[in-house]
Design a protein around this motif. Structure first.
Motif, PDB file in Angstrom:
ATOM      1  N   PRO A  92      -6.574 -10.536  -2.555  1.00  0.00           N
ATOM      2  CA  PRO A  92      -8.012 -10.415  -2.280  1.00  0.00           C
ATOM      3  C   PRO A  92      -8.910 -10.830  -3.435  1.00  0.00           C
ATOM      4  N   VAL A 124     -13.560  -6.121  -4.528  1.00  0.00           N
ATOM      5  CA  VAL A 124     -14.146  -7.430  -4.202  1.00  0.00           C
ATOM      6  C   VAL A 124     -15.450  -7.258  -3.426  1.00  0.00           C
ATOM      7  N   GLN A 125     -15.461  -6.368  -2.451  1.00  0.00           N
ATOM      8  CA  GLN A 125     -16.675  -6.155  -1.667  1.00  0.00           C
ATOM      9  C   GLN A 125     -17.817  -5.613  -2.520  1.00  0.00           C
ATOM     10  N   GLN A 166       0.854  -1.183   0.000  1.00  0.00           N
ATOM     11  CA  GLN A 166       0.000   0.000   0.000  1.00  0.00           C
ATOM     12  C   GLN A 166       0.892   1.236   0.000  1.00  0.00           C
ATOM     13  N   ASN A 210     -19.022  -8.465  -5.032  1.00  0.00           N
ATOM     14  CA  ASN A 210     -19.715  -9.552  -4.338  1.00  0.00           C
ATOM     15  C   ASN A 210     -21.081  -9.107  -3.821  1.00  0.00           C
ATOM     16  N   ALA A 227      -3.644  -3.239  -1.938  1.00  0.00           N
ATOM     17  CA  ALA A 227      -4.555  -4.265  -1.427  1.00  0.00           C
ATOM     18  C   ALA A 227      -5.894  -3.665  -0.987  1.00  0.00           C
ATOM     19  N   GLU A 228      -5.889  -2.441  -0.471  1.00  0.00           N
ATOM     20  CA  GLU A 228      -7.153  -1.822  -0.050  1.00  0.00           C
ATOM     21  C   GLU A 228      -8.087  -1.614  -1.234  1.00  0.00           C
ATOM     22  N   LYS A 268      -1.050  -7.809  -3.287  1.00  0.00           N
ATOM     23  CA  LYS A 268      -2.109  -6.913  -3.759  1.00  0.00           C
ATOM     24  C   LYS A 268      -3.209  -7.684  -4.484  1.00  0.00           C
ATOM     25  N   ASN A 320     -11.209 -13.916  -3.414  1.00  0.00           N
ATOM     26  CA  ASN A 320     -12.469 -13.936  -2.662  1.00  0.00           C
ATOM     27  C   ASN A 320     -13.675 -13.538  -3.501  1.00  0.00           C
ATOM     28  N   ALA A 354      -8.057  -3.362  -3.990  1.00  0.00           N
ATOM     29  CA  ALA A 354      -8.513  -4.692  -4.409  1.00  0.00           C
ATOM     30  C   ALA A 354      -9.638  -5.195  -3.508  1.00  0.00           C
ATOM     31  N   ASN A 355      -9.496  -5.003  -2.192  1.00  0.00           N
ATOM     32  CA  ASN A 355     -10.560  -5.394  -1.264  1.00  0.00           C
ATOM     33  C   ASN A 355     -11.846  -4.621  -1.524  1.00  0.00           C
TER      34      ASN A 355
END
Length: 635
Positions: free
Chosen positions: A366, A334-335, A154, A338, A327-328, A363, A369, A330-331
């Motif tokens: 995630p 994903v959220q 990050q 989904n 990574a944030e 990175k 998921n 990417a998360n």
């Protein structure tokens, strides 16, 4: 030039050493016995033949290639340095010299005097120091983005601020240029003759002739007011005027100082306007970049079976995991995807934006998921191709957890079935990116070019393998959706039977007026209809503006987005009286405006250049000296 000279010297020394070695080897073999003489000559000839015939291009033309490379590097460095100097000088004129310094100051001399004057002049030193500190901080951000940004999961606060400052510098250049163009156009439209020319070249600041009567302002025709009067007088009047002018010197000096102060005040007002416009531009750009919007479209897909009606396909592109996306981000993606609970997920290229290393793997982690009934499907974009695409293939096809949850489609297809619903079949094609088109890049970096025929005959197999299919899906019977990162060749895809193409890449222009260069694509954002006369109806192209974007996190007249596409049968939509939403997006309107405003502003800037060159030639004509008199001197 020194590098080129050194290259030639090394080349000459290398050739001399080769000749010495050949002579020494030849003399050694000549001193051997007569029984081995023939064998030695054969060895020499075979060695020379192999060196001449079997040698590589690099071995035979190494010096020429090195010389050409160094020459190109020198030319590119010179042009880049010239461009940087022009941009720096342009910004320094508008932000520092015009509001604070003397009109006679130029960029090199003012910077030199800033460091050599003792004690330093605060009016000269402080604005210039602030200017260079801001520019240096922006350059630091660009350098750290290419180094530290690729090795961190990050971005840290220093990288974030400095790289955003680099993007903000681009906004500042655009803001200054845009306001300059607007002001110049307004002067041409409503100003007096010569006013635009005087403002652009600051002749209103230093356009004075020094005569025997003192200083007087240059008129729009290129002659001073006093010179015009002197042209109608005789030599005796000129001498009398010279005596009277000695009493008026102080008054003329005060008038000149008053006039220059007035122009500095106007420049400070323009500086305030630049700062306000720049702040608004930067604030809106940051807000648009960090607030991705969910866009929803209902799209009629030709030949879609009734069992597939209402299929929900989530789509995202241009995550650009790299220096400013980690990574944030990417998360976050994903959220959001989904939460839509889609039947399938399509990731349409430029998910990664750096070479594969441990930081990038963290990175990308995630993305494992992501969840959908039919799975998650991914195709490469141009940035994966540029960053050693073979490493990306290895990562997504052979390394867990990505290979277990994401299906990479590169000139391959798969079948969507809405979670195994009876009678539901949709052909999903994943194409290689257009950046792999051509032999040079394909041989150099392992890139492949898009091939629709190959995609129809290839499906992904177990353990990252590909399976050849003899009987390809029929474009006349089954609905086809194609993932193609760059929105190109949509007409050809529609004629082939593709009912919907999903693309990204354009970022909606990202930062205006960059929209100007996007005319080469079939579309830059939104949903577009392509009717090629097929019996089953028109095809559609959807272009996402990207969930993050490239480089600094700034956007202007574009947005960040991710999409939920509801696929409908054309017959059912027609029965319900529904029509696809193909309205023109703001990014497309911004592109059309850029097509109009950018050429007009460039033409407006060229007109003063032509007038300046024309008047400059007139200024040095002999007739000016005769009309102005012997006592006239240009300063």
């Amino acid at each position: 030039l020194l590098l080129l000279l050194l290259c030639f010297i090394l080349n000459l020394a290398e050739r001399c050493m080769q000749q010495l070695k050949q002579r020494r080897s030849f003399s050694t073999k000549q001193s051997s016995n007569n029984n081995k003489m023939s064998m030695s000559s054969l060895e020499i000839s075979s060695t020379e033949d192999s060196a001449s015939n079997g040698g590589s291009m690099w071995q035979r033309h190494r010096s020429t290639i090195l010389t050409a490379i160094l020459f190109v590097i020198l030319i590119a460095t010179g042009l880049f340095s010239l461009l940087v100097y022009m941009l720096l000088r342009y910004l320094w004129l508008r932000l520092v010299r015009d509001p604070f310094l003397s009109p006679t100051d130029n960029f090199p001399s003012a910077c030199w005097e800033m460091f050599t004057t003792c004690p330093p002049n605060s009016k000269r030193t402080l604005p210039t120091i602030v200017f260079f500190l801001g520019f240096g901080f922006a350059m630091l951000g660009d350098i750290r983005a290419k180094t530290a940004g690729y090795n961190s999961v990050q971005p840290d606060w220093l990288l974030y601020l400095s790289y955003q400052a680099f993007g903000s510098l681009v906004v500042l250049i655009c803001a200054v240029w845009f306001l300059d163009a607007l002001y110049l156009i307004s002067l041409f439209c409503v100003g007096d003759s010569g006013e635009a020319l005087g403002w652009w070249y600051r002749r209103r600041l230093n356009g004075y002739y020094k005569t025997n009567k003192g200083y007087t302002r240059v008129s729009s025709g290129g002659y001073s007011d006093v010179a015009q009067q002197e042209d109608n007088s005789d030599d005796g009047n000129l001498e009398a005027d010279g005596e009277d002018g000695e009493d008026d010197d102080m008054e003329q000096e005060r008038e000149k100082a008053k006039y220059l102060d007035e122009n500095r005040r106007e420049a400070k007002q323009r500086l305030v306007l630049i700062i306000v416009f720049y702040a608004i531009w930067t604030g809106l750009s940051a807000y648009s970049a960090y607030n991705p919007k969910l866009v929803k479209f209902t799209i009629p897909v030709p030949k879609l079976p009734a069992a597939c009606d209402g299929y929900k396909l989530a789509m995202a592109s241009d995550l650009h995991l790299g220096s400013m996306s980690g990574a944030e981000e990417a998360n976050f993606m994903v959220q959001k995807l989904n939460a839509l609970k889609p039947d399938g997920i399509a990731l349409v290229g430029d998910i990664g934006d750096q070479t594969v290393n441990d930081a990038l793997k963290q990175k990308l982690a995630p993305l494992a998921n992501l969840k959908a009934k039919d799975g998650v499907f991914y195709t490469f974009g141009n940035h994966e191709n540029y960053r050693h695409v073979e490493d990306y293939r290895q990562l997504f096809r052979h390394e867990s957890p990505l290979k277990d949850n994401i299906v990479l489609l590169e000139n391959e297809h798969t079948i969507l079935s809405k979670g195994g619903a009876d009678g539901c079949e949709i052909v999903l094609l994943g194409m290689a990116d257009w950046s792999g088109f051509g032999t040079v890049r394909k041989k150099r970096e392992g890139q492949v070019e898009p091939n629709l025929t190959q995609a129809l005959h290839t499906t992904p197999g177990p353990d990252g393998t590909s399976i050849h299919v003899e009987e390809a899906p029929s474009g006349e019977l089954l609905p086809m959706i194609m993932m193609q990162h760059q929105p190109k060749n949509m007409t050809g895809a529609a004629e082939f039977g593709v009912g919907l193409q999903l693309s990204g890449h354009t970022h909606g222009g990202q930062l205006w007026p960059q929209h100007f260069v996007l005319f080469i694509y079939d579309a830059i954002s939104g949903l577009w209809e392509y009717d090629v006369g097929k019996k089953y109806g028109p095809s559609y192209l959807f272009v996402s503006e990207g969930i993050v974007g490239y480089g600094p996190r700034l956007r202007f007249l574009s947005k960040t987005d991710y999409a939920l596409l509801t696929l409908r049968s054309p017959a059912f939509m027609k029965a319900e009286g529904l029509e696809p939403d193909t309205h023109i997006t703001y990014a497309t309107i911004a592109m059309y405006c850029a097509w109009v405003l950018v050429p007009i502003s460039l033409l407006a800037c060229m007109v003063p250049c032509c007038c300046w060159a024309k008047n400059g030639c007139k200024t040095y004509q002999p007739t000016l000296g005769r009309s102005a008199g012997e006592g006239t001197q240009l300063v």
